[in-house]
Scaffold this motif. Structure first.
Motif, mmCIF file in Angstrom:
data_model
loop_
_atom_site.group_PDB
_atom_site.id
_atom_site.type_symbol
_atom_site.label_atom_id
_atom_site.label_comp_id
_atom_site.label_asym_id
_atom_site.label_seq_id
_atom_site.Cartn_x
_atom_site.Cartn_y
_atom_site.Cartn_z
ATOM 1 N N ALA A 155 38.228 -40.002 -18.696
ATOM 2 C CA ALA A 155 37.135 -39.676 -17.109
ATOM 3 C C ALA A 155 35.425 -40.192 -17.990
ATOM 4 C CB ALA A 155 36.792 -38.259 -17.102
ATOM 5 N N ILE A 156 35.201 -39.854 -16.764
ATOM 6 C CA ILE A 156 33.399 -40.599 -17.646
ATOM 7 C C ILE A 156 32.767 -39.629 -17.269
ATOM 8 C CG2 ILE A 156 31.371 -42.111 -17.276
ATOM 9 C CD1 ILE A 156 34.030 -44.424 -16.401
ATOM 10 N N VAL A 157 31.597 -38.975 -18.332
ATOM 11 C CA VAL A 157 30.431 -38.006 -18.344
ATOM 12 C C VAL A 157 29.360 -38.799 -18.018
ATOM 13 C CG1 VAL A 157 29.730 -35.918 -19.805
ATOM 14 C CG2 VAL A 157 32.503 -36.485 -19.657
ATOM 15 N N GLY A 158 28.758 -37.477 -16.948
ATOM 16 C CA GLY A 158 27.345 -37.708 -16.784
ATOM 17 C C GLY A 158 26.481 -36.219 -16.561
ATOM 18 N N LEU A 159 25.487 -36.114 -17.787
ATOM 19 C CA LEU A 159 24.403 -35.424 -17.751
ATOM 20 C C LEU A 159 23.008 -35.441 -17.280
ATOM 21 C CD1 LEU A 159 24.515 -35.253 -21.460
ATOM 22 C CD2 LEU A 159 26.511 -34.350 -19.913
ATOM 23 N N SER A 160 23.035 -34.208 -16.679
ATOM 24 C CA SER A 160 21.619 -34.077 -16.025
ATOM 25 C C SER A 160 20.600 -33.465 -16.633
ATOM 26 C CB SER A 160 21.973 -33.837 -14.607
ATOM 27 O OG SER A 160 21.090 -34.048 -14.223
ATOM 28 N N ALA A 161 19.169 -33.581 -17.269
ATOM 29 C CA ALA A 161 18.557 -31.916 -17.266
ATOM 30 C C ALA A 161 16.976 -33.295 -17.082
ATOM 31 C CB ALA A 161 17.991 -33.096 -18.258
ATOM 32 N N VAL A 188 23.711 -40.603 -18.958
ATOM 33 C CA VAL A 188 22.798 -39.615 -18.883
ATOM 34 C C VAL A 188 21.156 -40.100 -18.174
ATOM 35 C CG1 VAL A 188 22.895 -38.701 -21.242
ATOM 36 C CG2 VAL A 188 21.645 -40.140 -20.972
ATOM 37 N N GLY A 189 20.767 -38.802 -16.760
ATOM 38 C CA GLY A 189 19.844 -39.093 -16.233
ATOM 39 C C GLY A 189 18.885 -37.676 -16.324
ATOM 40 N N GLY A 190 17.709 -38.174 -15.519
ATOM 41 C CA GLY A 190 16.731 -37.299 -14.945
ATOM 42 C C GLY A 190 15.380 -37.434 -15.266
ATOM 43 N N ALA A 191 14.740 -36.829 -14.652
ATOM 44 C CA ALA A 191 13.061 -37.231 -14.585
ATOM 45 C C ALA A 191 12.415 -37.661 -15.581
ATOM 46 C CB ALA A 191 12.399 -36.602 -13.810
ATOM 47 N N PRO A 192 13.213 -36.726 -17.033
ATOM 48 C CA PRO A 192 12.216 -37.374 -18.228
ATOM 49 C C PRO A 192 12.916 -37.763 -18.840
ATOM 50 C CG PRO A 192 13.570 -34.462 -18.293
ATOM 51 C CD PRO A 192 13.830 -35.462 -16.833
ATOM 52 N N LEU A 193 14.198 -38.085 -18.828
ATOM 53 C CA LEU A 193 14.980 -39.155 -19.556
ATOM 54 C C LEU A 193 14.123 -40.721 -19.726
ATOM 55 C CD1 LEU A 193 16.887 -36.706 -19.174
ATOM 56 C CD2 LEU A 193 18.215 -38.547 -20.183
ATOM 57 N N ASN A 194 14.518 -41.881 -20.856
ATOM 58 C CA ASN A 194 14.116 -42.974 -20.603
ATOM 59 C C ASN A 194 15.668 -42.825 -21.865
ATOM 60 O OD1 ASN A 194 13.198 -42.234 -23.513
ATOM 61 N ND2 ASN A 194 11.104 -42.694 -22.943
ATOM 62 N N ASP A 195 15.104 -44.865 -21.463
ATOM 63 C CA ASP A 195 16.653 -45.656 -22.410
ATOM 64 C C ASP A 195 16.413 -45.440 -23.497
ATOM 65 O OD1 ASP A 195 18.387 -46.686 -21.794
ATOM 66 O OD2 ASP A 195 17.769 -47.999 -23.549
ATOM 67 N N ALA A 203 23.902 -41.529 -25.915
ATOM 68 C CA ALA A 203 25.194 -41.473 -25.234
ATOM 69 C C ALA A 203 25.076 -43.038 -24.525
ATOM 70 C CB ALA A 203 24.134 -40.792 -23.560
ATOM 71 N N ASP A 204 25.626 -43.591 -23.160
ATOM 72 C CA ASP A 204 26.248 -44.878 -22.962
ATOM 73 C C ASP A 204 25.014 -45.406 -22.367
ATOM 74 O OD1 ASP A 204 28.893 -44.784 -24.650
ATOM 75 O OD2 ASP A 204 29.121 -43.125 -23.898
ATOM 76 N N PHE A 205 24.246 -44.770 -22.149
ATOM 77 C CA PHE A 205 24.276 -45.797 -20.485
ATOM 78 C C PHE A 205 23.094 -44.587 -19.639
ATOM 79 C CE2 PHE A 205 23.571 -47.085 -16.003
ATOM 80 C CZ PHE A 205 22.988 -48.283 -16.397
ATOM 81 N N TYR A 206 22.253 -45.280 -19.817
ATOM 82 C CA TYR A 206 21.333 -44.231 -18.892
ATOM 83 C C TYR A 206 20.499 -45.234 -17.786
ATOM 84 C CZ TYR A 206 16.100 -43.396 -16.793
ATOM 85 O OH TYR A 206 14.850 -42.794 -16.604
ATOM 86 N N ALA A 207 20.153 -43.793 -16.675
ATOM 87 C CA ALA A 207 20.226 -44.022 -15.711
ATOM 88 C C ALA A 207 19.512 -43.823 -14.593
ATOM 89 C CB ALA A 207 21.160 -44.527 -13.949
ATOM 90 N N PRO A 208 17.255 -44.074 -14.317
ATOM 91 C CA PRO A 208 17.111 -43.140 -13.692
ATOM 92 C C PRO A 208 17.164 -43.046 -11.964
ATOM 93 C CG PRO A 208 16.306 -46.097 -13.478
ATOM 94 C CD PRO A 208 17.588 -45.930 -13.994
#
Ligand code: B12
Length: 222
Positions: A155-161, A188-195, A203-208
């Motif tokens: 499975a692929i994992v997605g984390l939100s914060a 990973v994703g969530g408003a305060p994150l960036n690449d 982590a492998d990938f960030y998407a806004p």
């Protein structure tokens, strides 16, 4: 912009859930997010337009007012409820799509964080993109993520914060999952994150946004 969308944005901004909702008092008897989202769909407004032109900007305005101390947590919560009432109408549109064969996507909001609107949206869109979703909910620690990966090999994992304080908790989750299940892709994703932050925590990938998540997963499945 379509006048129903304008009204819907106002309903979410001010936390008017539905017509019967007594809150906010100045909008008593008016249609709320529930009725207005349905009306928008009934008049042919595209679900993505409802989301990107009305709901998301309304939540941004809520965040802005909260930053300026013009509103407080209870008002923010009512806006979240109104957003949820509108999203319930959009869900069937985003969830339809292909048969769920591309793989399994495990998603959760990380430890200490209770924000779930963005996480739910990503889950909805990814599901619509043909993935089976395992939603671990909010305030999820590394052991729970790790167990979910053990139960769903590959499975692929997605984390939100959504909080600068809780985004720091992502690192331990990424570390544990990757140590125990090498090769697992973590998104990973969530408003305060960036690449840059994504790189820092391994982590492998960030998407806004949810679209970025869907596109990345599409590439992985290809
Ligand atoms: C609604 C809301 C709440 C609601 C949440 C209800 C719920 N069920 O989610 C409630 C009232 C509970 C709440 C509480 C708090 N909140 Co709040 N909240 C918000 C608000 C207004 C909107 C968040 C939202 O839903 N946005 C709409 C969704 C669609 O966007 P999104 O979450 O960003 O998700 C998108 C992307 O980020 C991305 N994404 C998200 N997750 C993922 C995951 C993956 C894998 C990927 C690829 C992409 C992705 O895709 C999504 C779709 O495009 C924001 C302000 C803002 N503009 O973000 C503040 C905000 C996040 N909250 C804030 C704060 C401070 C708090 C509290 C600490 C307040 C307090 N004093 O108690 C508490 C914390 C509680 C906790 N422990 O979590 C601050 C955070 C500041 C910071 N930088 O840390 C913000 C930014 C407000 C502000 N401007 O100050 N909050």
């Amino acid at each position: 912009m379509d006048s129903t969308l304008l009204k819907l944005g106002v309903a979410v901004e001010f936390g008017k859930v539905d017509k019967n909702s007594p809150y906010p008092p100045q909008m008593k008897g008016e249609d709320g997010a529930d009725e207005l989202a349905k009306q928008a769909l009934d008049t042919g407004v595209a679900p993505t337009s409802i989301l990107t032109d009305a709901l998301v900007p309304a939540m941004d305005r809520v965040g802005q007012k909260f930053s300026e101390n013009k509103i407080f947590v209870p008002q923010m919560l009512m806006s979240a409820k109104a957003m949820g009432a509108a999203m319930a109408h959009l869900k069937p549109f985003f969830q339809s799509g292909d048969v769920k064969t591309k793989g399994t996507f495990i998603i959760g909001t990380v430890k200490g964080d209770l924000h779930d609107i963005g996480k739910n949206l990503v889950a909805m869109m990814v599901e619509g993109g043909g993935w089976t979703i395992i939603d671990l909910g909010v305030d999820v620690n590394e052991d729970t993520f790790n167990q979910a990966v053990a139960d769903n090999p590959g499975a692929i994992v997605g984390l939100s914060a959504l909080l600068t304080t809780t985004m720091a908790n992502m690192e331990a989750i990424v570390k544990k999952v990757k140590e125990t299940h090498p090769g697992t892709k973590v998104l990973v994703g969530g408003a305060p994150l960036n690449d840059d932050f994504r790189k820092k925590i391994g982590a492998d990938f960030y998407a806004p946004d949810s679209r970025g998540a869907v596109e990345y997963l599409k590439e992985l499945a290809a």
